[in-house]
Design an enzyme around this catalytic site. Structure first.
Site, mmCIF file in Angstrom:
data_model
loop_
_atom_site.group_PDB
_atom_site.id
_atom_site.type_symbol
_atom_site.label_atom_id
_atom_site.label_comp_id
_atom_site.label_asym_id
_atom_site.label_seq_id
_atom_site.Cartn_x
_atom_site.Cartn_y
_atom_site.Cartn_z
ATOM 1 C CE LYS A 82 -3.514 -2.405 2.734
ATOM 2 N NZ LYS A 82 -4.249 -2.429 4.047
ATOM 3 C CB SER B 17 2.460 -11.571 21.397
ATOM 4 O OG SER B 17 2.159 -12.524 20.387
ATOM 5 C CE LYS C 261 -3.949 -17.304 18.617
ATOM 6 N NZ LYS C 261 -4.184 -15.894 18.277
#
Length: 338
Positions: A34, A143, A196
């Site tokens: 981008k 994280s 998860k």
């Protein structure tokens, strides 16, 4: 001496990891497709669409030219969505072959490929010739980019069958607030990181419906059992699932408003449709595609995953969230460790 590192993908996680490495004194080039995003990073040192109100290290360089980013790099870190891994790795491989360059490949992407059900490291190994990669290292663990940006204490895992490569990546990333452990169980690290996200959607849905902590704890615990069951059929070490790549990543993703997957589930629980959730999120919700892959993979491997199946019914069959919860609760009784 600083290492030259190319980070491919300038979303929240990729850009924050690039910033951390720059802060650690490494020579980092961040690639994005981008142009406006690259200009913003280089001129204003911001990335407002992904990390509002955060200023990046001024030494961090961004570019739309992948060859500029990769040429001369010792490490190439992939931080793009799962669905873009093959496309980006093919582009990177062409550059590496043309340069006759070999690098340590690292990825911080959490998902499974649709239809093939392959892990990210498998896709990278297929697209990047062996002569161009010294090793493939997986970064996973609890994280959120937002917390790392604030220098909150964060612990993750660098998983690789080549322990020397894992230790090399460990050394590059570690600092006073970001600690990295090594692990040789790549399969477990990737399955824990990917699956998860499914459970996080379910946890968000429970919150959206008004359920309390008991329900959330039950979902996380039984969700971890499902993740471990499927991962072990591929040879994962069960101990990995009670480590940072397993229960650690599951807890942070299934309990935090910073998790896109949790937020998506929360909105579903409040009555929004999946299309509405995707439209308003503005970023990739990895758990949506991963739910489909895991559901289909569990059928093929004959692994019982009732929570995953229930979330699949909500996402892909239009099932009502409360009804699938009722169905889960009314299943026949069984032994917990069976």
């Amino acid at each position: 001496m600083a290492s030259r590192i190319a980070v491919l993908g300038a979303g929240s996680w990729g850009s924050v990891l690039a910033n951390l490495l720059t802060e650690n004194g490494q020579n980092v080039t961040l690639w994005s497709h981008k142009p406006a995003q690259v200009q913003e990073l280089n001129e204003r040192h911001t990335n407002a669409a992904y990390m509002p109100n955060f200023e990046y290290q001024h030494q961090l360089k961004a570019t739309t030219d992948m060859k500029t980013a990769i040429t001369g790099a010792e490490v190439v870190l992939f931080a793009v969505p799962t669905k873009a891994i093959r496309e980006v790795s093919v582009q990177a491989a062409k550059i590496l072959v043309s340069n006759e360059q070999a690098v340590t490949v690292v990825h911080a992407t959490k998902g499974l490929e649709q239809n093939t059900y392959k892990r990210v490291s498998e896709m990278l190994a297929e697209e990047i010739p062996a002569a161009q990669r010294n090793a493939i290292v997986v970064l996973s663990g609890p994280s959120h980019a937002e917390d790392v940006a604030k220098k909150d204490i964060t612990l993750i895992t660098a998983a690789c069958e080549n322990e020397d490569a894992a230790r090399k990546i460990q050394k590059l990333f570690m600092n006073a607030y970001f600690r990295v452990y090594t692990n040789t169980d790549v399969i477990g690290a990737e399955f824990g990181a990917a699956l998860k996200n499914i459970i996080a959607i379910g946890a968000g849905a429970l919150h959206g419906l008004g359920y309390g902590d008991n329900a959330k704890a039950a979902l996380i615990t039984r969700g971890l059992a499902e993740i471990s069951r499927l991962g072990q059929t591929f040879g994962a070490n069960p101990l990995t699932f009670i480590g940072l790549s397993g229960v650690g990543d599951l807890i942070v993703t299934a309990t935090s408003v910073n998790s896109r997957n949790w937020r998506a589930g929360n909105e579903l629980g409040q009555g929004q449709t999946l299309d509405e959730v995707i439209e308003t999120m503005g970023m990739v919700i990895e758990g949506v595609a991963t739910t489909k892959a895991a559901h289909e993979l569990a059928i093929k491997r004959h692994v019982e995953m009732p929570i995953t199946d229930a979330i699949y019914d909500v996402l892909y069959n239009g099932a009502e969230v409360r009804s699938v919860i009722t169905g889960l609760m009314q299943r026949d009784g069984r032994a917990e460790l069976g």
